[in-house]
Scaffold this active site. Structure first.
Site, PDB file in Angstrom:
ATOM      1  N   SER A   1      62.174  44.517  38.101  1.00 19.14           N
ATOM      2  CA  SER A   1      63.285  43.645  37.747  1.00 19.14           C
ATOM      3  C   SER A   1      63.495  43.628  36.227  1.00 19.14           C
ATOM      4  CB  SER A   1      63.028  42.243  38.316  1.00 19.14           C
ATOM      5  OG  SER A   1      64.190  41.462  38.279  1.00 19.14           O
TER       6      SER A   1
ATOM      7  N   ASP B   1      68.707  44.605  48.723  1.00 21.71           N
ATOM      8  CA  ASP B   1      68.514  43.882  47.461  1.00 21.71           C
ATOM      9  C   ASP B   1      69.861  43.398  46.937  1.00 21.71           C
ATOM     10  OD1 ASP B   1      67.790  43.003  44.902  1.00 21.71           O
ATOM     11  OD2 ASP B   1      66.238  44.535  44.728  1.00 21.71           O
TER      12      ASP B   1
ATOM     13  N   HIS C   1      64.563  42.303  47.028  1.00 27.45           N
ATOM     14  CA  HIS C   1      64.003  42.201  45.681  1.00 27.45           C
ATOM     15  C   HIS C   1      62.508  41.881  45.648  1.00 27.45           C
ATOM     16  CE1 HIS C   1      65.334  42.408  41.562  1.00 27.45           C
ATOM     17  NE2 HIS C   1      64.664  41.312  41.241  1.00 27.45           N
TER      18      HIS C   1
END
Length: 423
Positions: free
Chosen positions: A194, A364, A397
Site C-alpha cells: 500500500s 481490491d 487489500h
C-alpha cells in the site's frame, strides 16, 4: 450551525475513508463473511493507545517468542525523527554464510506489527528469515514506536508537519542508509504494501535508493487512485479537507483519539451508511482473513499519522495525478517548489533495469485494477525481463498482508522472485 455540521460531516467522510480504507489496516476486516459489530469494536478502543506490545516492542512481543533472534534499532532521519527498526537476522534453523538483506515497509495508519500477526509459517518476515534472508522491518514516523524527535514532542503541531513526501525524502533514505551500513554495503531487496509501495515508487522516480537497491516487490500497489471504487473514499477526497482541519487544528490524525471517534459516530448516524460491514464497502471483499488474526490486529492497530499525510493522499484522488503536497495556494507552492503547481513524480524515470515484482488483486477497491494498469503503463518501457506481474482474482487489500493463504499465493512468488536474483 448548518455550516459547522456540514464541515463535521465532511471530516467524518475523511475519517471513515482513511481509517478503514486508505492503507490496509485501519480496516475492520471481513472474515469469510460480514464482520459485524465493527463500530462497537472501534468505540471500545477509544483511548486504548497502549496495546500489550507497547512496552515490550515488536521483537519481544511477536518475534522472539517464536524462537527467532530479533534486534531493535533506533534510526535517526536527517530532519530529526527517530525511527524504530527491527531486524530478524536469521531463521530458526541457524545457518552460516552471507544472508541477503531485505527491508519490509508497512502502509499508512499501521506499523511493522501488521507483518507478524499471523503464525511464523504464514507471515512474510519469518518466511523470508527461514529462507536465508536478513530481514529488516521498518516503521514510519508518528507510529507508536516512532514518536520521538531530537527537539520536537508529539504534543506539538510541528511534530506532525509532514506528509508522505517526507517519508520519501527522509524516512526511507535513513532506513536504507542504516541497513546498507550494517550489512556491509550489500544491495537491498525491498517489500512494500500500500503506502509502502507509493513511497518506494516516488523515491525511485527521483533517483533515490537506486545505488543501494537490488530489487523491489510491490504488494497491492498504490500510485494512482483515479479508479478507486469505494464511493466513500472519493467523497472524502473531494471534501474541503484543508479548511476543515485547519479550523479544527488537528495536526495528529489518531484513529483511537476521541475527535476521530466522534466524527465516525456522526457519520454512522447518517442515513444509508452501514457501519457494521465497512471493509467490503471500502476496500473490497477480502477472501482470506482469519478471525484470530483480525482480533490480534484490532488489539494493536490502527496507528496515528499526520493529518497532512491524509490530506496528501486525498489529493492523489482529487487531482488525479501523483504529485508532491499541494499547499492550496500558488504562492505557497512557489515558496516550496519554485513553481505554482506541485512537481509530479514521474514514474517513467524509474531505472528500466531494476527488477520489479508487482502483485495486485481483482477485488481490491483501493489498489483498483484500473489504477494498477496506469502504473504498468508508466512502466511500459521497462525491461520486460525485469518486470514480473501477478494478478490474484479473489484478493482484496488486506489479503496481501494478513491472508491465511498468502504464504502459498503471494509470498512464495516474492521468495521465488528474490531467490532467482541470487543465482
Amino acid at each position: 450551525m448548518a455550516g459547522c455540521r456540514r464541515a463535521l460531516l465532511a471530516a467524518a467522510w475523511l475519517v471513515l475513508w482513511v481509517q478503514l480504507a486508505m492503507a490496509t489496516t485501519t480496516e475492520l476486516p471481513r472474515v469469510r463473511g460480514s464482520w459485524r459489530g465493527s463500530l462497537n469494536l472501534l468505540e471500545s478502543s477509544v483511548g486504548t493507545t497502549t496495546p500489550p506490545a507497547e512496552t515490550l516492542g515488536i521483537c519481544a512481543s511477536s518475534v522472539t517468542v517464536h524462537g527467532y533472534k530479533c534486534q531493535e534499532f533506533d534510526v535517526e532521519t536527517q530532519d530529526g525523527y527517530i525511527l524504530s527498526v527491527q531486524r530478524i537476522p536469521e531463521g530458526r534453523a541457524t545457518s552460516v554464510g552471507s544472508r541477503q538483506p531485505v527491508i519490509i515497509q508497512h502502509g499508512v495508519l499501521v506499523d511493522g506489527m501488521t507483518w507478524v500477526l499471523n503464525s511464523p509459517e504464514q507471515n512474510l518476515p519469518m518466511i523470508l528469515a527461514d529462507n536465508g534472508f536478513d530481514v529488516w522491518i521498518a516503521n514510519t514516523r508518528g507510529t507508536r514506536f516512532c514518536r520521538r524527535h531530537k527537539s520536537l514532542d508529539p504534543s506539538q503541531p510541528a511534530f506532525w508537519d509532514w506528509s508522505w513526501d517526507e517519508l520519501v525524502l527522509y524516512d526511507l533514505p535513513a532506513v536504507f542508509n542504516f541497513v546498507y551500513a550494517q550489512t556491509g554495503n550489500k544491495k537491498i531487496d525491498y517489500v512494500g504494501h500500500s503506502l509502502g509501495t507509493l513511497i518506494a515508487l516516488a523515491s525511485l522516480s527521483e533517483g533515490r535508493l537506486v545505488d543501494q537497491l537490488r530489487s523491489v516487490a510491490l504488494l497491492s500497489p498504490v500510485a494512482y487512485l483515479s479508479y478507486m471504487t469505494t464511493a466513500l473514499g472519493v467523497v472524502a477526497a473531494k471534501s474541503p479537507l484543508a479548511e476543515i482541519f485547519k479550523a479544527l487544528k488537528i495536526a495528529e490524525f489518531n484513529p483511537k483519539g476521541e475527535p476521530v471517534s466522534k466524527f465516525l459516530k456522526s457519520l454512522c448516524a447518517h442515513p444509508g451508511v452501514d457501519c457494521y460491514d465497512l471493509l467490503s464497502a471500502l476496500t473490497g471483499k477480502n477472501c482470506c482473513l482469519n478471525a484470530s488474526t483480525v482480533d490480534l490486529f484490532l488489539k494493536n492497530e490502527p496507528q496515528p499519522t499526520s493529518t497532512k499525510n491524509m490530506m496528501h493522499l486525498a489529493q492523489i484522488v482529487r487531482d488525479r495525478r501523483l504529485a508532491k503536497y499541494n499547499y492550496g495556494n500558488s504562492g505557497f507552492n512557489v515558496m516550496h517548489y519554485g513553481e505554482a503547481a506541485p512537481p509530479v513524480y514521474n514514474l517513467s524515470n524509474i531505472p528500466r533495469d531494476l527488477p520489479i515484482f508487482i502483485s495486485y488483486g481483482g477485488r481490491d477497491a483501493l489498489s483498483d485494477t484500473g489504477d494498477v494498469q496506469m502504473l504498468l503503463d508508466s512502466l511500459k518501457l521497462h525491461d520486460v525481463s525485469r518486470l514480473s506481474v501477478q494478478f490474484i482474482k479473489d484478493y482484496a487489500h488486506a489479503d496481501f498482508i494478513m491472508g491465511v493463504n498468502a504464504k502459498d499465493v503471494v509470498y512464495s512468488q516474492v521468495l521465488s522472485f528474490f531467490t532467482k536474483l541470487l543465482k
